[in-house]
Each structure stands twice: as structure tokens, then as C-alpha cells.
Design an enzyme around this catalytic site. Structure first.
Site: not given
Ligand code: BDR
Ligand code: CA
Length: 333
Positions: A23, A254
Site C-alpha cells: 500500500d 516496519h
Molecule cells: C504498517 O502500516 C502501514 O502504515 C505501514 O506502511 C506498515 O506497513 C505499520 O503498521
Molecule cells: Ca505498508
């Protein structure tokens, strides 16, 4: 004395085929750069899903980033706009900026997403690279769940699935207990964890411990190639978001951590195979990943019959390695 091998006789291992489901927000963009710069893998397709922003603009970001990296030929398909049980909720502009990439305007690629849904791209690739294809999923798991619904035999053709998502002992980030990728589509996540395939789950418990600092961002801004320089700009907004969390301008890694574990450049030193239940109720626990982490104090306790490993610790700090790989990217010729 045996002769030293000539350079041309050293045969590099063939890069492993990898499908990315994302995303494309800020940390997805960092993960994408990392994967593009990693010789061990070859991105053979990218599907987008609504999460940080809607799936269509996420595909636009992806195409623009690929062009910036000089790798415009990777197929990109738009995936699910809505989640399994509810519509797309509008994303996280406060985290990733209104356009998902920190409100930085990238040069627009002339390429469009390929025709067809991301689910079709994934299924096609699973046949083309049967037994070899690795999936890295760094957004909500809607496309993966739809692919499993469309063809449950998908699991037989996939080598591994690496997912950024969830929180075991750590707090959530969109509710007290839910992490964004799982919490945005808990039903999809439940289906993906119930499927019979090898999953590496990279939760907030470990991703919050691996960070980039302002000095790292400055290093990216000063890099030779346009991609890492753009990442330096894109990260600015994300650093603002994380400042109250860490007490200074920096950010969590992340999605890049899921990418690095999938590539194999970092290794999980604690990753027990445990049952994972996703709360799909309508209550305050909705979206929680309930990982059975009991009795893990003295070391990993693997549960028989379970194929999801829950990453708790890796072998080295990710930040310096990430900066090294990204700043090594070359300018498109
Ligand atoms: C995840 O949520 C999204 O906002 C970031 O891209 C990552 O994949 C972290 O919680
Ligand atoms: Ca993400």
C-alpha cells in the site's frame, strides 16, 4: 597452488522471484528501494492494496518509484480497493502524507498499471514460478485473501510468505491492540494465517525497535542516485509523525524489516512457530493478533503443526544496513 578463480568464472546465484503486495506509503517506498537494490531477489510483480491510501494511487506511487529507480519494467497491478467486510476507510494521510509518499511530488512515470486485478497477477506468477515464488506483503492482506478464495491451491505453489503486521506483546498502532495492516482487514488476515503455507510474521514488537535517525536521512539526501535522495525527502513527513513516539526525529522500519528478512540479509534470532488468532469481532479487540507467546522466556518454543513464525528479534540493527544498501543504488542509465 590452485589458480585463483577468474572473475568471469564466479557464477552469481540466480535471483529468487518475489511478488510484493503493498500500500505504497513511506515505509513501503523504502522497502521497495531495498528490494530493487538486493541482488538476491528479482521483483517479478507488484500488486497494490488500499491501506495507507487507496490501491489506485498506491499503484501510481509504485510506478513513479520504479521509474525513478530505473527499473520501469516490473509489472504493477491495482488490487482491492475495499476490504473483505467493509469499505476502504480513507487511509493514513497524517502518517504518510495526502499522496502516501510524504507529499513529495515525484516525476510522473509514463507507464500505467497493467490491465487486470493484482489477484490475477499473483495467481499468474504463482504458475509461472510454481514452487519458487516468494510473497512479501506489507499492506492489508486483502489481495492475498482474495487470491486464496479464488484458488486455494495457491499455497502449494508459494515458497514462503513474509508479512509485516500484527502486535503480540507490543501495543497496537491504530487501536490499543491492532496494528494497521491487520486491523484494516482482520477477516483477510485470519484467512491468510489459516492457510497452509510458511509465513514469517514481522510484527510491531520487532519493527518498532529498528529505526532510521535524522543523520541517516541526511545521508540518503546526499546520495548519488535519485531514488535514495527522494527517499530522504519522502521520510521527512514520516519523521514528523514519529517524533512524539521516540522523542526525536526518527522513524520505525516496519516494511523494510519484512523486506530484509525476506531477502535473507538479516536473520531472525528469535522466531517461534506459534498459533496466531486474529480477532474479527466487532469489539475493542478487533484486529488484534493473538499470538501464543506463553513459555517463551528461556528460548523459542515451537508449536507442532504451526507454520507461522512470529519474529521477536533479529541478528543486527537494520538501520545502518538499510542505509548502506540504499545509498549503493546507482543512477538509471
Ligand atoms: C504498517 O502500516 C502501514 O502504515 C505501514 O506502511 C506498515 O506497513 C505499520 O503498521
Ligand atoms: Ca505498508
Amino acid at each position: 597452488m590452485s589458480p585463483r578463480p577468474r572473475k568471469e568464472n564466479i557464477i552469481a546465484a540466480t535471483p529468487r522471484p518475489l511478488y510484493l503486495d503493498c500500500d505504497t506509503g513511506v515505509d513501503d517506498a523504502v522497502a521497495l528501494g531495498y528490494l530493487l537494490a538486493s541482488p538476491a531477489v528479482r521483483l517479478v510483480g507488484i500488486g497494490t492494496v488500499s491501506g495507507n491510501l487507496a490501491s489506485a494511487p498506491a499503484a501510481r506511487n509504485t510506478l513513479d518509484l520504479l521509474a525513478l529507480a530505473g527499473q520501469p519494467d516490473v509489472p504493477v497491478a491495482i488490487g482491492a480497493h475495499d476490504h473483505l467486510s467493509h469499505g476502504f476507510g480513507g487511509g493514513a494521510p497524517h502518517v504518510h502524507g495526502a499522496n502516501g509518499i510524504g507529499d513529495v511530488e515525484l516525476p510522473r512515470s509514463t507507464r500505467e498499471p497493467r490491465d487486470g486485478h493484482a489477484v490475477d497477477l499473483l495467481l499468474d506468477l504463482s504458475h509461472e514460478f510454481a514452487g519458487e515464488l516468494e510473497i512479501v506483503a506489507i499492506g492489508p492482506l486483502t489481495n492475498l485473501a482474495l487470491a486464496l478464495q479464488a484458488d486455494p491451491t495457491l499455497t502449494e505453489r508459494i515458497r514462503s510468505v513474509t508479512i509485516m503486521g500484527g502486535a503480540g506483546v507490543a501495543a497496537g498502532n491504530i487501536t490499543p491492540v491492532a496494528e494497521a495492516n491487520i486491523g484494516n482487514d482482520p477477516e483477510a488476515a485470519a484467512d491468510v494465517f489459516a492457510a497452509d503455507w510458511d509465513v514469517t510474521l514481522v510484527p510491531l514488537d520487532v519493527t518498532m525497535e529498528h529505526t532510521l535517525e535524522e543523520a541517516d536521512r541526511e545521508t540518503l539526501l546526499a546520495a548519488n542516485a535519485p531514488f535514495p535522495r527522494a527517499l530522504g525527502q519522502i521520510l521527512d513527513h514520516y519523521f514528523d509523525f514519529y517524533e512524539p513516539t521516540y522523542g526525536r526525529r526518527m522513524c520505525a522500519l516496519h516494511d523494510p524489516l519484512a523486506a530484509a528478512l525476506a531477502v535473507g540479509d538479516v536473520t531472525a534470532t528469535r522466531a517461534p512457530l506459534v498459533p496466531i488468532t486474529v480477532d474479527t469481532s466487532a469489539g475493542p479487540g478487533r484486529g488484534q493478533t493473538i499470538a501464543d507467546l506463553r513459555n517463551q522466556r528461556l528460548g523459542d518454543l515451537h508449536h507442532d503443526g504451526h507454520r507461522t513464525r512470529f519474529v521477536r528479534e533479529i541478528d543486527r540493527p537494520l538501520g545502518p544496513h538499510l542505509v548502506e544498501v540504499l545509498t549503493g543504488m546507482t543512477s538509471p542509465s
